[in-house]
Design an enzyme around this catalytic site. Sequence first.
Site, PDB file in Angstrom:
ATOM      1  CB  CYS A   1      66.549  76.997  29.651  1.00 18.71           C
ATOM      2  SG  CYS A   1      65.145  76.379  28.799  1.00 18.71           S
TER       3      CYS A   1
HETATM    4  C1  UGA Z   1      67.006  74.803  32.749  1.00 20.64           C
HETATM    5  C2  UGA Z   1      66.450  73.947  34.058  1.00 20.64           C
HETATM    6  O1  UGA Z   1      67.213  73.336  34.554  1.00 20.64           O
HETATM    7  C3  UGA Z   1      65.801  73.344  34.547  1.00 20.64           C
HETATM    8  O2  UGA Z   1      64.965  73.295  35.474  1.00 20.64           O
HETATM    9  C4  UGA Z   1      64.513  74.694  33.168  1.00 20.64           C
HETATM   10  O3  UGA Z   1      62.773  74.365  33.610  1.00 20.64           O
HETATM   11  C5  UGA Z   1      65.206  74.509  32.027  1.00 20.64           C
HETATM   12  O4  UGA Z   1      66.211  75.429  32.490  1.00 20.64           O
HETATM   13  C6  UGA Z   1      63.884  75.522  31.238  1.00 20.64           C
HETATM   14  O5  UGA Z   1      63.874  77.015  31.826  1.00 20.64           O
HETATM   15  O6  UGA Z   1      63.031  75.293  30.727  1.00 20.64           O
HETATM   16  P1  UGA Z   1      68.059  72.551  31.174  1.00 20.64           P
HETATM   17  O7  UGA Z   1      68.341  74.294  30.450  1.00 20.64           O
HETATM   18  O8  UGA Z   1      66.949  71.465  30.068  1.00 20.64           O
HETATM   19  O9  UGA Z   1      67.873  73.010  31.595  1.00 20.64           O
HETATM   20  O10 UGA Z   1      69.268  72.156  31.353  1.00 20.64           O
HETATM   21  P2  UGA Z   1      70.238  72.115  32.492  1.00 20.64           P
HETATM   22  O11 UGA Z   1      70.516  70.265  32.910  1.00 20.64           O
HETATM   23  O12 UGA Z   1      69.760  73.293  33.729  1.00 20.64           O
HETATM   24  O13 UGA Z   1      71.652  72.477  32.029  1.00 20.64           O
HETATM   25  C7  UGA Z   1      71.512  73.917  31.155  1.00 20.64           C
HETATM   26  C8  UGA Z   1      73.033  74.115  31.198  1.00 20.64           C
HETATM   27  O14 UGA Z   1      74.279  73.838  32.174  1.00 20.64           O
HETATM   28  C9  UGA Z   1      74.125  72.220  30.012  1.00 20.64           C
HETATM   29  O15 UGA Z   1      74.832  73.476  29.551  1.00 20.64           O
HETATM   30  C10 UGA Z   1      75.166  71.741  31.009  1.00 20.64           C
HETATM   31  O16 UGA Z   1      75.946  71.041  30.758  1.00 20.64           O
HETATM   32  C11 UGA Z   1      75.479  73.057  32.642  1.00 20.64           C
HETATM   33  N1  UGA Z   1      75.907  72.773  32.943  1.00 20.64           N
HETATM   34  C12 UGA Z   1      74.295  71.878  34.365  1.00 20.64           C
HETATM   35  C13 UGA Z   1      76.804  72.991  34.123  1.00 20.64           C
HETATM   36  O17 UGA Z   1      78.251  72.521  32.742  1.00 20.64           O
HETATM   37  N2  UGA Z   1      77.281  72.135  35.310  1.00 20.64           N
HETATM   38  C14 UGA Z   1      76.245  71.612  36.037  1.00 20.64           C
HETATM   39  O18 UGA Z   1      76.558  71.252  37.411  1.00 20.64           O
HETATM   40  C15 UGA Z   1      75.118  71.160  35.942  1.00 20.64           C
END
Ligand code: UGA
Length: 425
Positions: free
Chosen positions: A265
């Site tokens: 996403c």
């Molecule tokens: C993301 C959004 O958080 C959701 O709200 C949204 O509904 C979803 O996309 C979507 O569009 O369907 P997701 O991709 O499942 O969710 O996961 P996230 O928790 O957002 O993590 C995304 C990436 O960012 C991961 O690789 C995670 O490790 C990284 N991340 C997250 C960081 O590097 N630092 C952080 O502080 C948080």
Amino acid sequence: MVMKISIIGAGYVGLVSSICLSELNHTVTLIDNNLDKVETINSGNSPIYERGLEKALIKHINHNLRSMSDYDSIPKSDLTFICVGTPLSSDSKTDLRMIKSAVESIGMALRNEGKNHVVVVRSTVPPGTTDKIIEPLLQKYVRLSERNIKLAVNPEFLREGSALQDFFQPDRIVIGCRDAWAADRITDVYKGINSPILRTDLITAEMIKYASNAFLATKISFSNEIGNICKSMGINTYEVMGGVGMDHRIGAHFLNPGVGFGGSCLPKDLAALIKLAESHGEHPLILKSVLEVNEDRPMRMIRLLEKRLGTIKGKRIAVIGLAFKNGTDDIRESRAIPILKLLIEREAQITAYDPVAIPPMRILIPDIIYCDNAGEALKDADACLILTEWPEFGELNEEFDMMRSRVIIEGRKVLSTQYSEGLCW
Ligand code: UGA
């Protein structure tokens, strides 16, 4: 109020949504044209790994949830949610082919019969899509004004790894709709969930989704940039971001620096928003930098590894963590992919481990050694890279004693060992 709901697309969003809507007591039909997937779901097996999902699937399947490959349930349903994929095409535009095909199938199903109906776009689509593409396409099959058929946008905000919790305890439910009756129907669907409901128009709802994901990505790249500065000045980044996040205007979440954001996403939606902005003559400088900072993270990890090891050629490197984040077996846009490719280019000997994501990674990158546990991957390694924050990695300790040299670099902060070095901490 119990409603009859059809959901098109048994991917991540469709599967989670259908199971959660069954949990809210609705009668749900999950439609997918992949017969194997339909069979798997009907036999009570989840095609994806997500905490709590299979248990909930078993509870509802063949009671108030079933999966089908045809569209027969649609005319008998009160609402149909479209949950098909909207991937990027090679020119970074959103590929709407699956959406269009779903809309045509709904149009054909509703053409001759059916009751009042709300067609709900839950897939992430570029702002303006429902108005300009979906509605005219649906009109080709069924005159919406003559029948009580309404369109709405209801974006999902589910994070992989905590999707069930996000469904039942959302920060907000966004309903984009021109029609109060249809918006009321969607509100009824979520009855029982305690959450603010934002009612708006179609295009605003579509944009809220893109802007939210772009902002989350911005927080991450911002934290990574501060992390780079902190590391070169010998400052503890995590302590800094902890202090920054205590400001309620900023918020404590999504400030974890590391190897960057992956998944299906954030990278996709950011790239699509940049393309969309440019097509309107805008120059989205911040958004482009967010992507650029993210794209440099894997190479930064390799540069740090080279600094510690000298040449990588012939060295044994253990890659611990392959999923794009913990709690899922999804490897889409995982930071492990570019890192494995960079290591292969440099002729490293690679051992890899992840508790659940080895099968998909083995298909994508077959020619490395996949191990049954972290200890096996670490044995005789010259260095190790931690790429996913699985809590079990935090327990690793004696396993590092088996390494040839204790070069441990964290792309995600999860270890408790004193010997590790963070990418930017
Ligand atoms: C993301 C959004 O958080 C959701 O709200 C949204 O509904 C979803 O996309 C979507 O569009 O369907 P997701 O991709 O499942 O969710 O996961 P996230 O928790 O957002 O993590 C995304 C990436 O960012 C991961 O690789 C995670 O490790 C990284 N991340 C997250 C960081 O590097 N630092 C952080 O502080 C948080």
